[in-house]
Design a protein around this motif. Sequence first.
Motif, PDB file in Angstrom:
ATOM      1  N   PRO A 161     -16.774 -20.368 -24.803  1.00 25.35           N
ATOM      2  CA  PRO A 161     -15.685 -19.437 -24.514  1.00 25.35           C
ATOM      3  C   PRO A 161     -15.122 -18.760 -25.759  1.00 25.35           C
ATOM      4  O   PRO A 161     -14.539 -17.677 -25.675  1.00 25.35           O
ATOM      5  CB  PRO A 161     -14.630 -20.312 -23.827  1.00 25.35           C
ATOM      6  CG  PRO A 161     -15.002 -21.716 -24.177  1.00 25.35           C
ATOM      7  CD  PRO A 161     -16.477 -21.737 -24.354  1.00 25.35           C
ATOM      8  N   PHE A 165     -18.461 -22.917 -18.994  1.00 29.06           N
ATOM      9  CA  PHE A 165     -17.996 -22.913 -20.380  1.00 29.06           C
ATOM     10  C   PHE A 165     -18.600 -24.110 -21.112  1.00 29.06           C
ATOM     11  O   PHE A 165     -18.394 -25.261 -20.707  1.00 29.06           O
ATOM     12  CB  PHE A 165     -16.474 -23.008 -20.459  1.00 29.06           C
ATOM     13  CG  PHE A 165     -15.741 -21.729 -20.157  1.00 29.06           C
ATOM     14  CD1 PHE A 165     -16.414 -20.548 -19.888  1.00 29.06           C
ATOM     15  CD2 PHE A 165     -14.351 -21.711 -20.142  1.00 29.06           C
ATOM     16  CE1 PHE A 165     -15.723 -19.370 -19.608  1.00 29.06           C
ATOM     17  CE2 PHE A 165     -13.650 -20.545 -19.877  1.00 29.06           C
ATOM     18  CZ  PHE A 165     -14.333 -19.375 -19.603  1.00 29.06           C
ATOM     19  N   LEU A 201     -12.377 -13.250 -21.156  1.00 29.60           N
ATOM     20  CA  LEU A 201     -12.727 -14.423 -20.351  1.00 29.60           C
ATOM     21  C   LEU A 201     -12.290 -14.243 -18.902  1.00 29.60           C
ATOM     22  O   LEU A 201     -13.019 -14.622 -17.971  1.00 29.60           O
ATOM     23  CB  LEU A 201     -12.106 -15.679 -20.957  1.00 29.60           C
ATOM     24  CG  LEU A 201     -12.608 -16.064 -22.359  1.00 29.60           C
ATOM     25  CD1 LEU A 201     -11.878 -17.305 -22.862  1.00 29.60           C
ATOM     26  CD2 LEU A 201     -14.124 -16.302 -22.349  1.00 29.60           C
TER      27      LEU A 201
END
Length: 441
Positions: free
Chosen positions: A205, A232, A216
């Motif tokens: 991430p 992630f 994101l």
Amino acid sequence: MKDEEFSLPRSRAANERLHAMIPGGAHTYAKGDDQYPEHLAPVISHGQGAHVWDVDGNRYIEYGSGLRSVSLGHAHPRVTEAVRREIDRGSNFVRPSIVEADAAERFLATVPTAEMVKFAKNGSDATTAAVRLARAVTGRQRVAICGDHPFFSVDDWFIGTTPMSAGIPESTNALTVSFPYGDLAATDDLLTRYRDEVACLILEPASHTEPPPGYLAGLRELADRHGCVLVFDEMITGFRWSEAGAQGLYGVTPDLSTFGKALGNGFAVSALAGRRALMERGGLRHSDERVFLLSTTHGAETHSLAAAMAVQTVYVEEGITARLHALGERLAAGVRDAAASMGVGDHVVVRGRASNLVFGTLDANGQPSQEYRTLFLRRLLAGGVLAPSFVVSSALDDADIDRTVDVVAEACAVYRKALDADDPAPWLAGRPVKPVFRRLV
């Protein structure tokens, strides 16, 4: 100690022993002696806190400890005590230990964005389980990886995308596609091109750069719109960004996430976590086709789970994430000042989040250089600093940082001489260090 006097005869002999019995001379390619200047790859005897000693008797201030896994420092007393207590009670049984329930509850309290968790021993098993689960629940075969991130797994679905793809069928490689970090439009285009074929998007991430605003959350929306699973990889960001990982810091919840490294402070433990609706497909309480999610003999080894629980306790009670950031900020500022004062501020550069710093070594044209990296590493080692990166542990203190900055300044003075000569070769004393992923030895 002057560079020309610095040698590691016992480490050199130990490396020969290692190569005679272990392919590559190490159990992780990133620890290989090709990552260090020729004949200057220390073989470690032991460590304590932020320091390690090699078999030649040299003490180093260490960065990047255990490839970022030892974030509290070596032999942290609260962690080792928890491990000792559990070892005396047995480490593995024919049925689950109550420690597994305790560890799961503790993890899910620390990472509240997850609803279920399963433990394993290494990051690759966790990420591959996430990919397998995503393929099972979506009925799709393709995997989309972030092409800007260096490593996800030792398994075929990822290694086939690297220069070290020997032994992996091309049919497997064709099922992995990549998307660029930070570019939502390009990712949307990829998912449209492979409409209804991509099982998951998997990425770190955050990495050496912060995610662009809204990125994101945009990936979350794209995954939902295209019907794929968002994964992630929090092996590095877990705990170093916040106790709950990058997902906790940035407020975006993936479908699945993977943790490791800092979770055990050097003990072997990793985790796959995520939404109950997905994770339960690897369990016994559903009516769908079963998924072989994770099944590892040593995945719930009690003393490693005890280490993980102790690590989480220390992080929360002692404010470790904040300390890592403070130490990293002090180090980054010192290194930048030292490089600038020696006239190499544009060539020795520090990048990344303060808790996860790396350095770049650039040539006269501003291009990454393995030769200049070799020169820099030689001088750091001679000064008692073992630093393939500048990733800090919380065991460092101000004196360690100050000493590191002094050694960096000495290294930068030599760096300036090499730049002025337009030739780093006289300061290498051997072959340059090499990238981990390369096709030929």
